[in-house]
Enzyme design. Structure first.
Site, PDB file in Angstrom:
ATOM      1  CD  GLU A  59      -2.321   1.304   2.849  1.00  0.00           C
ATOM      2  OE1 GLU A  59      -3.359   1.974   3.005  1.00  0.00           O
ATOM      3  OE2 GLU A  59      -1.750   0.701   3.784  1.00  0.00           O
ATOM      4  CE  LYS A  63      -7.590   0.957   4.206  1.00  0.00           C
ATOM      5  NZ  LYS A  63      -6.553   1.796   4.827  1.00  0.00           N
ATOM      6  CB  CYS A  90      -3.915  -0.987   5.531  1.00  0.00           C
ATOM      7  SG  CYS A  90      -3.114  -0.388   7.054  1.00  0.00           S
TER       8      CYS A  90
END
Length: 511
Positions: free
Chosen positions: A255, A317, A369
């Site tokens: 990321e 995301k 994440c």
């Protein structure tokens, strides 16, 4: 009451010690037992105080890494998380008055855990009981019952321990039966592991390029971060050409390996193209992409870059961090100019897709994440055919904290839950390759640069946990609603009965 509050305060700290960096998972049942014992016998109007104190010490200790964002952010977020322990106290007071109360008390714990993991603003899943079960017998139940089910199993162990403490002298045989039953349920998945069918293999490289400086300010050095990953990939290509390492079928960058849109920024695009041409295989690039026609919003994406072709499939995301990657109700709750909010000029838009992306003819479930901590994302993609899992993460702000280890543990547990190999690529730690049994094939530690090349297995087997998806969480939330409704109805009926009896008694006395 003071003793109860003291027990609860200590219990919260003990539970936090079950998570990294201490990592003593066996502390979870005694901590839960301490909470239940501090509440049992109290009226609902008083039971919330011990559980709130438990929640304060637990939340602030287990997520102390949030101080890296700012002390104010840590205080505010953990205060919100601790507030969920108020309804937990009320629910435990109700539950412990029922028969088989260890079951109902465990359901209340898990119900509150699921609630706070999704609300508000996507919630905060860190600190779920299941996330501390790596390398324990509980973890072997993950492919069968998933994260929510394992949390329930751990909570039930704790509430049953409280029951045993209260009844050991009065009913030793029954207490032993409870302990034996829990032991059988806990150990059963170890004795009967879920069988996975491997459908093939692929070779994957994960790049951890590291970050210059103190490792906490990626915005100031984002060009250098991208250059680090370009150089590491080009060096990998040279090593492959020299026969030092096997050639990968694709490469995973973390990321924010480019913090600008690679389709619009010439320097970033040139670097990615050079790396891709050198290695000759697709690269899954972690990029911040602009929203077409909207300068106020951005997307956090994993973009498949094909050599000679450019952009391919994308994953967006699903769970941007509130007040970290976007500002809820911008301008209406907290001024945009407050503290580090000045560094968020544009809001990150959440993704909604659950279709796996295709990289080098492999269907991949991607997570970025904090996405790895939520149940629906990886599981939803695996249920739709993903053969492998990748986790792209930055974690730069937390590079000197236990958050790195906590998140990597979650990645290990997702491997067990889904029955998939998991490839984690971080900017400066922790990167790693995890087998479907949760063991680590190879890793790169924090604040290091490194390249992992590993041949991993592919599978299309769907575990029971993936098949049932998020329904365990929904069902346990339904229990909370139903139990609360039944208590409210019972209370109203009693009040009506008291009002009805009063006048009758007065008339009888007059007669």
């Amino acid at each position: 009451m003071p003793l109860r509050c003291l027990v609860a305060l200590v219990g919260g700290l003990v539970l936090a010690a079950a998570f990294e960096p201490v990592g003593y998972a066996w502390l979870m049942p005694p901590a839960i037992a301490a909470l239940v014992l501090s509440v049992r016998g109290l009226r609902p109007g008083r039971a919330w105080l011990p559980t709130l104190l438990f929640g304060i010490t637990f939340s602030y200790a287990v997520m102390v890494w949030m101080r890296s964002v700012g002390t104010d952010a840590w205080i505010a977020m953990c205060a919100l998380e601790a507030s969920f322990f108020v309804p937990l106290g009320i629910g435990l007071a109700w539950a412990t008055r029922l028969r088989a109360w260890p079951v109902w008390a465990a359901l209340w714990w898990v119900g509150i855990e699921v609630w706070r993991s999704g609300f508000p603003f996507s919630g905060m899943p860190f600190g779920r009981l299941a996330f501390a079960t790596a390398d324990t017998p509980w973890a072997d139940a993950l492919p069968w019952i998933g994260v929510t089910g394992v949390s329930l199993l751990v909570a039930l162990t704790g509430t049953s321990l409280a029951w045993v403490v209260l009844h050991l002298r009065d009913a030793r045989r029954l207490s032993l039966a409870v302990v034996a039953g829990l032991a059988v349920v806990t150990v059963a998945p170890v004795l009967v592991p879920f069988q996975l069918d491997e459908t093939g293999t692929t070779t994957v490289a994960a790049i951890q390029g590291n970050i210059p400086g103190d490792g906490t300010d990626i915005v100031a050095v984002h060009r250098e971060v991208t250059d680090n990953h370009v150089r590491a990939t080009e060096q990998l290509a040279a090593d492959v050409a020299a026969g030092l390492v096997p050639g990968p079928d694709f490469v995973v960058w973390p990321e924010n390996s480019t913090a600008v849109d690679p389709f619009l920024d010439a320097r970033a695009r040139t670097g990615i193209e050079a790396a891709s041409d050198a290695i000759g295989v697709p690269i899954l690039v972690g990029a911040i992409a602009d929203v077409p026609g909207d300068d106020s919003q951005v997307l956090n994406q994993g973009i498949v870059h094909e050599p000679g072709l450019g952009g391919g499939d994308r994953y967006t995301k699903r769970h941007p961090v509130p007040y970290g990657e976007y500002i809820p109700f911008r301008g209406s709750l907290i001024p945009d100019t407050y503290g580090q909010l000045r560094m968020i000029p544009r809001d990150m838009v959440r993704g909604t897709g659950l279709e796996p992306i295709r990289i080098a003819d492999v269907l991949v479930a991607d997570a970025i994440c904090f996405d790895v901590a939520y149940d629906e994302g990886i599981g939803g993609q695996v249920a739709r055919g993903a053969e492998l899992v990748t986790v792209q993460t930055s974690n730069v702000l937390f590079s000197k904290t236990a958050q790195l280890e906590q998140q990597f543990e979650i990645s290990r547990l997702r491997a067990l839950e889904t029955g998939r190999w998991v490839v984690v690529a971080a900017i400066n730690g922790v990167s790693g390759v995890v087998r479907p049994d949760g063991t680590v094939a190879d890793s790169v530690g924090a604040r290091e640069a490194g390249v992992l090349v590993e041949t991993v297995g592919l599978s299309t087997t769907i575990t029971p946990a993936v098949r049932i998806g998020v329904w365990p969480g929904r069902l346990v939330l339904g229990f909370l609603v139903l139990h609360t409704a039944l208590v409210a109805i019972t209370y109203r009926r009693r009040r009506r009965g008291d009002h009805a009896v009063g006048p009758v008694e007065e008339r009888s006395a007059a007669t």
